[in-house]
Design an enzyme around this catalytic site. Sequence first.
Site, PDB file in Angstrom:
ATOM      1  N   VAL A  95       4.155   0.752  -2.143  1.00 17.17           N
ATOM      2  CA  VAL A  95       5.097   1.204  -3.175  1.00 17.17           C
ATOM      3  C   VAL A  95       4.711   2.598  -3.672  1.00 17.17           C
ATOM      4  O   VAL A  95       5.563   3.456  -3.890  1.00 17.17           O
ATOM      5  CB  VAL A  95       5.178   0.197  -4.346  1.00 17.17           C
ATOM      6  N   CYS A 100       1.479  -4.457  -0.660  1.00 17.30           N
ATOM      7  CA  CYS A 100       2.718  -3.847  -1.159  1.00 17.30           C
ATOM      8  C   CYS A 100       2.440  -2.809  -2.240  1.00 17.30           C
ATOM      9  O   CYS A 100       3.178  -1.849  -2.391  1.00 17.30           O
ATOM     10  CB  CYS A 100       3.709  -4.897  -1.625  1.00 17.30           C
TER      11      CYS A 100
END
Lengths: 520, 486
Positions: A163, A159
């Site tokens: 991001v 992630c």
Amino acid sequence: MTTTPEHASAVPLRVLDHNDIFRDEVYEKQFEGKREFEDAAPKEEVQRVLDWTRGWEYREKNFAREGLTVNPAKACQPLGAVLAALGFEGTMPLVHGSQGCVAYFRSHFARHFKEPVPAASTSMTEDAAVFGGINNLVEAMENITALYKPKHIAVSTTCMAEVIGEDLFAYIGAAREQEVISQDFPVSYAHTPSFVGSHITGYDVMLKGILEMLAKSPDADASKVEKSDKVRLNVIPGFDTYVGNHREYRRILELMGVDPLILGDHSSSLDSPADGEYFLYPGGTPLAEGALAKFSRASLLLQESTLRRTAEYIQKDWKQDTIVLETPLGVKGTDAFLTAVAKVAEVEVPAELTAERGRLVDAITDSHAYVHGKRVAIAGDPDLVIALTRFVLELGMIPVHVVSTNADPTFKARMEKVLSASKFGAEATVWPEKDLWHLRSLVFTEPVDVLIGSMQLKYISREANVPLVRVGFPIFDRHHLHRFPIIGYTGGLHLLTQLVNTILDEMDRNAPDHSFDAVR
Amino acid sequence: MTTTPAPTRAETEAMIAEVLGQYPTKAAKFRTKHIKANDPEGSKECEVKSNIKSRPGVMTIRGCSYAGSKGVVWGPVKDLVTISHGPVGCGQYSWATRRNYAHGHLGVNNFTAMQITTDFQEKDIVFGGDAKLETVLDEIVELFPLAKGVSIQSECPIGLIGDDIEAVAKKSAKKHDIPVIPVRCEGFRGVSQSLGHHIANDAVRDHVLGTGGGTFEQTDYDVALIGDYNIGGDAWASRRILEEMGLRVIAQWSGDGTLNEMKSTHLSKLNLIHCYRSMNYICTTMEERFGTPWTEFNFFGPSKIISSMRKIAEFFDDEIKAKTEAAIARYQVRFDEITKAFRPRLEGKRVMLAIGGLRPRHTIGAYEDLGMEVVGTGYEFAHKDDYTRTYSMLKEGTLLYDDPNSFELEEFAKHLKPDLMGAGVKEKYVFHKMGIPFRQMHSWDYSGPYHGVDGFAVFARDMDIAINSPAWDLLEAPWSKAGEVA
């Protein structure tokens, strides 16, 4: 004293461990004494709250949750991507982002499979969060190539990388330009943000990435397809943690006179022999074979929710029969699978498989009286839960609570179709996107006889005193279940054995002396 | 018992050079600094570099800051709800796997073996997760009324999307009148678990330490047990010794620990620290802020247990010293029984270790008490002060590796041919395939305790189980010997 001497020389001293040692009076006193410093709630208060959490009022509050997730039965995308990668020959999974994620994926799979799980990280830290991780990815490729000599690297993302918007395609290109890998070294990639979908989504997109890469590789040449009398079918099991299933798919298709190509076959990479030598890449679908998959007669995809994107890709790009079936569990599930194979490959179902079917049916008739009418709760990945529900309905069991934390929007309708096909399905309630803390409430307010699901249900099992039949992923606390198939008629027999014997164990455990029968 | 003679420094250095020769130039240059032949004097040329970034792609065995904070420090505190704040994975993979034993009913007054998460979705990343966090805190208070507080363990996205968890925590703490502790342990911070320990300690310092106490009468013998995570019941076995010495343990950090114990630890007369790496920070803070002295100790194996007991007793009066000697005399009988049973079966066996925290050095004595020798050891996430504590415990020429990766461990094991490997679950099955007995030395391989007198018996038994299993004799098929049919 906590030990007694033992005479057998192989065990020189009987030693008690955590299971027994803390029952000693010394420890009982210690634990009681420690409460003074804990400012612990009075025992009556704890009991009152405990009772309250098991009731209907709590259930309503629990189901009113809007933000909180407690004990979910799902993991994140890159975990699935790693499993997909491990299904291919000589493949090193490389996860771009923070390194802790990879430590977790490797541990998680190692605990389930009891096997080594190679996977590398690009080890991004704060500076990479600011400036991007291109250097991390390039150096990772260089180090992997030197130390671990893979034939293919399958890149996914954590992630963190998602991001900050990392561009895998460009970075892999940079690694080629900087000559840390050659221009034609196979690299596949998939973006696998943890905040979208679950591990099954990650499996799907990574598998699709690998198949796309292979289908465009120089090996994807129709002239390389070996001439054979047998029809080649692609089999795509999906996020299937039973290595026994992969072997069973192969065996069944070979019995049918079909040439199976299992795409994502981790049956060797995650179940290798112990013979004194460690091989980093002990198996997987051969890359050259994978490259020819688009020339197969058809693809059979055996997890509908999991393999949605892969199915779309195959249908659109490979332009072959793309057959999406429910996972073939139990009699009718396997019947449907064999029927589909026979039809598309234009072969007969051999007598041997018909006999296996008969043996499973025979076993069910032997056991039916003990499973009939037993109320069950089932939890797990959506495709597995649907297939399991259909199987327990065949046995005359009554599904009561059906939970799938990572269910997609089609789950409920698919589930209801399965339930409505049997009069044993009428009582079931279907709970997409609910977690195992919801299931706890369901089990306490509307009790069941058996739980079916991963080891993560063991807490409910103990607390509610309901036996758990371990099926699915992860199973950390029982050994070797994943080495046996649960698909096909043979797999059905394994599942039935687990189910009926769990019920019989429970019956024996609770039987009054007079009913402690010698014959069941 | 015959043993291979210990390699000289030059021999070990040659082995290191051979293994590192397989690296690309850049990575070899970095790794050279982390792998050394030991000099017990701790000379400059043998100094092991540590606490530096892992090279990408090498398959480091390290984890992340979140693992250090949630998994190690905060997770075991049983009456706090620990939120894994962000996507679902981190909390899922660390759910109940560290075996921090705790008394209490899960989900009622014990929240250790649970996975409680904000389960971020795409919209939480795009629009921020503060609103969701606030809702989650409200729901926790409603569903878990006996929770004494909440800690928010940040996963990677939190620090990247600019969420203000401190503000949410403050607001929620006020609203519900319980401590809500924001912890900035995003996984990308730092180079390993280690920074997570530090960040977690700082959060304890800023939000918990010294805020409570007074729920019990103080005595002169009050101590705190710091850096024991009660893996397989370790802290209970250690506490038993301390209590039998006449001391009173007022706080356990953090295995089977509670918020109240942490709040009142400043009342301790002496802080006893087992895992120096993960909790030295809070000991230093208490020393500075409250003048509490602290000392390191080692409760693995008879030699270290006895010397540590005497070292601790020195801080107290003659009554404690007398009780300590009496306890040692009792324990000696038990130690003799254990070593008599197991030492003959383990004598001369050679061990390689690759672990975190304190164990790469703290278990050396326990192995030696059983006649075993550590021939290679190293830390996942140590700092310089860990290595300076290690050099003198090992012979000259013993292999030391910092942040060893899969490749190196396999290569060094091929060279050193240890009789036992002690590392983590990621390493375990590699060595099983190679036919090298293995024990997981993070989780005690689902056994334990290993601390204390009771723990030493289990430790000895487990090493015996690993090394003397008949399974290792089965690896070779009779027809595959030297390629000939038997």
